[in-house]
Design a protein around this motif. Structure first.
Motif, PDB file in Angstrom:
ATOM      1  N   ASP A  92       0.663  -1.285  -0.134  1.00 40.15           N
ATOM      2  CA  ASP A  92       0.120   0.059   0.017  1.00 40.15           C
ATOM      3  C   ASP A  92       0.850   1.138  -0.051  1.00 40.15           C
ATOM      4  N   GLU A  93       0.342   2.378  -0.047  1.00 37.57           N
ATOM      5  CA  GLU A  93       1.139   3.629  -0.163  1.00 37.57           C
ATOM      6  C   GLU A  93       1.890   3.874   1.041  1.00 37.57           C
ATOM      7  N   HIS A  94       1.774   3.121   2.165  1.00 35.47           N
ATOM      8  CA  HIS A  94       2.911   3.048   3.416  1.00 35.47           C
ATOM      9  C   HIS A  94       3.744   2.012   3.511  1.00 35.47           C
ATOM     10  N   GLY A  95       3.717   1.268   2.251  1.00 36.71           N
ATOM     11  CA  GLY A  95       4.762   0.238   2.114  1.00 36.71           C
ATOM     12  C   GLY A  95       4.236  -1.053   2.778  1.00 36.71           C
ATOM     13  N   LYS A  96       3.113  -1.244   3.360  1.00 38.50           N
ATOM     14  CA  LYS A  96       2.824  -2.346   3.840  1.00 38.50           C
ATOM     15  C   LYS A  96       2.146  -3.225   3.026  1.00 38.50           C
ATOM     16  N   ASP A  97       2.336  -4.524   3.134  1.00 37.49           N
ATOM     17  CA  ASP A  97       2.076  -5.846   2.441  1.00 37.49           C
ATOM     18  C   ASP A  97       0.492  -5.756   2.386  1.00 37.49           C
ATOM     19  N   VAL A  98      -0.121  -5.861   1.158  1.00 36.28           N
ATOM     20  CA  VAL A  98      -1.439  -6.304   0.822  1.00 36.28           C
ATOM     21  C   VAL A  98      -1.477  -7.632   0.231  1.00 36.28           C
ATOM     22  N   PRO A  99      -2.020  -8.432   1.157  1.00 34.57           N
ATOM     23  CA  PRO A  99      -2.080  -9.957   0.740  1.00 34.57           C
ATOM     24  C   PRO A  99      -3.057 -10.209  -0.339  1.00 34.57           C
ATOM     25  N   GLN A 100      -2.560 -11.127  -1.033  1.00 32.87           N
ATOM     26  CA  GLN A 100      -3.637 -11.474  -2.287  1.00 32.87           C
ATOM     27  C   GLN A 100      -4.220 -12.707  -2.082  1.00 32.87           C
ATOM     28  N   SER A 101      -5.297 -13.042  -2.116  1.00 34.47           N
ATOM     29  CA  SER A 101      -6.071 -14.214  -1.718  1.00 34.47           C
ATOM     30  C   SER A 101      -6.046 -15.303  -2.717  1.00 34.47           C
ATOM     31  N   TYR A 102      -5.691 -14.715  -3.991  1.00 32.57           N
ATOM     32  CA  TYR A 102      -5.825 -15.857  -5.199  1.00 32.57           C
ATOM     33  C   TYR A 102      -4.797 -15.333  -6.274  1.00 32.57           C
ATOM     34  N   ILE A 103      -4.109 -16.274  -6.713  1.00 33.98           N
ATOM     35  CA  ILE A 103      -3.017 -16.028  -7.898  1.00 33.98           C
ATOM     36  C   ILE A 103      -3.329 -17.172  -8.590  1.00 33.98           C
ATOM     37  N   ARG A 104      -3.682 -16.763 -10.022  1.00 36.23           N
ATOM     38  CA  ARG A 104      -4.056 -17.558 -11.088  1.00 36.23           C
ATOM     39  C   ARG A 104      -2.794 -18.047 -11.609  1.00 36.23           C
ATOM     40  N   LEU A 105      -2.512 -19.451 -11.801  1.00 38.13           N
ATOM     41  CA  LEU A 105      -1.473 -19.990 -12.490  1.00 38.13           C
ATOM     42  C   LEU A 105      -1.905 -20.672 -13.860  1.00 38.13           C
TER      43      LEU A 105
END
Length: 114
Positions: A92-105
């Motif tokens: 995010d704009e503060h450098g904090k991780d924004v977890p992704q719940s899904y990654i398409r392979l």
């Protein structure tokens, strides 16, 4: 301002190999005649004080940096879970991780669902 035209060497997605609407000769010609790195190199040589030796040194340093990063990645440990694979992709704009719940392979069944 630098304006560049781009060319997609592959299809739009995993289901589009990009071979229906253009042939291999077109892609090959684009790779050989429109390489963006070669084009920028020629622009730098023609319109700045950059020399071949300077650009060669920069390229050598970049290649060494990429190889060192590759070596660090190969020497790293295997992720303990798929949670590790979805972290630190977006911040995010503060450098904090924004977890992704899904990654398409490419293999849908192997897609990551956190």
């Amino acid at each position: 301002v630098v304006e560049m035209s781009t060319y997609r060497y592959h299809g739009h997605s995993m289901s589009d190999p990009g071979k229906i609407y253009r042939d291999g000769a077109e892609v090959k010609a684009m790779r050989e005649n429109n390489d963006p790195i070669k084009n920028v190199r020629q622009l730098l040589l023609g319109h700045t004080d950059a020399t071949e030796d300077e650009l060669n040194t920069i390229e050598k340093n970049i290649r060494a940096e990429v190889e060192a990063a590759r070596d660090r990645a190969l020497a790293g440990s295997t992720p303990s879970s798929t949670d590790d694979l979805v972290r630190n992709i977006y911040l995010d704009e503060h450098g904090k991780d924004v977890p992704q719940s899904y990654i398409r392979l490419p293999d849908y069944e192997k897609s990551i669902r956190a």
